[in-house]
Motif scaffolding. Structure first.
Motif: not given
Length: 235
Positions: A70-72, A81-83, A102-106, A115-118
């Motif tokens: 998760l070092m994204l 997110v787009l995917g 998946v997005i919620a877990k990440l 966090h703002g990117h999600f």
């Protein structure tokens, strides 16, 4: 690019390469100087990241190294997110739910500064058209593909002709308006694409397909390329 992101990006570049990566190539991809790359690699080696090589020859990442999860980077988050948005628009309820999970877990375990990117992503997928076909539950199809099992299909063609087929599933293909089961058809002795909304009934058979799944996919890729070449020659 932040220093931490820069270091992890170097690791990521080395992870995806099986050959030595020169400092110049790293510098070009990161849009920095070679001197910056030399310093960054030295820092990573000092942190016991198993990087081998030297300036002028290139660098390799030692086998077995696991980058912390998760070092994204922001670009990687936008990609994920787009995917997920695109999958959610496919009207495949099983995959749409999985994409959102998946997005919620990440987002739950990502560093606070990401966090703002999600929560407010900078990307957006085009919504599916209103006349898009609803996909059948793909779970059974995907399970058959992964396990290499044959399928018995009851299928209705575009001209309403009914048939029963035994097929070797290769993959599920997704488009905005319809979904395709890509398979080798025993009845036609060739690859065919079956619209999932025209599959009236399906049974997963105990009988395995006649070849390794990876080999079947390679055969389909060769067939697809041959079809494209033939279409190009006829144009």
């Amino acid at each position: 690019m932040r220093r931490t992101d820069q270091l992890f990006q170097i690791i990521q570049i080395l992870r995806r390469s099986h050959r030595p990566v020169t400092a110049q190539r790293l510098a070009d991809e990161l849009e920095v100087s070679r001197r910056t790359v030399y310093r960054a690699v030295a820092d990573l080696i000092g942190q016991r990241v198993p990087i081998y090589g030297e300036p002028g020859l290139g660098y390799l990442l030692g086998p077995g190294y696991e980058m912390p999860p998760l070092m994204l980077t922001p670009d990687e988050i936008d990609t994920l997110v787009l995917g997920a948005q695109m999958v959610s628009e496919l009207r495949d309820t099983a995959l749409a739910g999985a994409a959102n999970d998946v997005i919620a877990k990440l987002a739950a375990v990502a560093p606070e500064h990401l966090h703002g990117h999600f929560a407010e992503p900078g990307v957006a997928a085009k919504p599916s058209p209103d006349d898009a076909a609803d996909a059948a539950d793909s779970r059974a199809l995907r399970a058959a593909i992964h396990s290499g099992r044959k399928l018995r299909l009851r299928y209705r063609s575009a001209d309403a002709e009914l048939s029963e087929r035994i097929v070797w599933p290769v993959a599920l293909g997704y488009a905005q308006t319809h979904f395709l089961l890509i398979a080798w058809c025993e009845n036609k002795a060739g690859f065919r694409h079956f619209r999932t909304d025209r599959i009236l009934a399906m049974d997963v058979l105990d009988e395995p397909i006649g070849v390794r799944r990876g080999e079947l996919r390679k055969r389909w890729v060769r067939w697809r390329e041959a079809e494209r070449r033939q279409l190009g020659e006829g144009a």
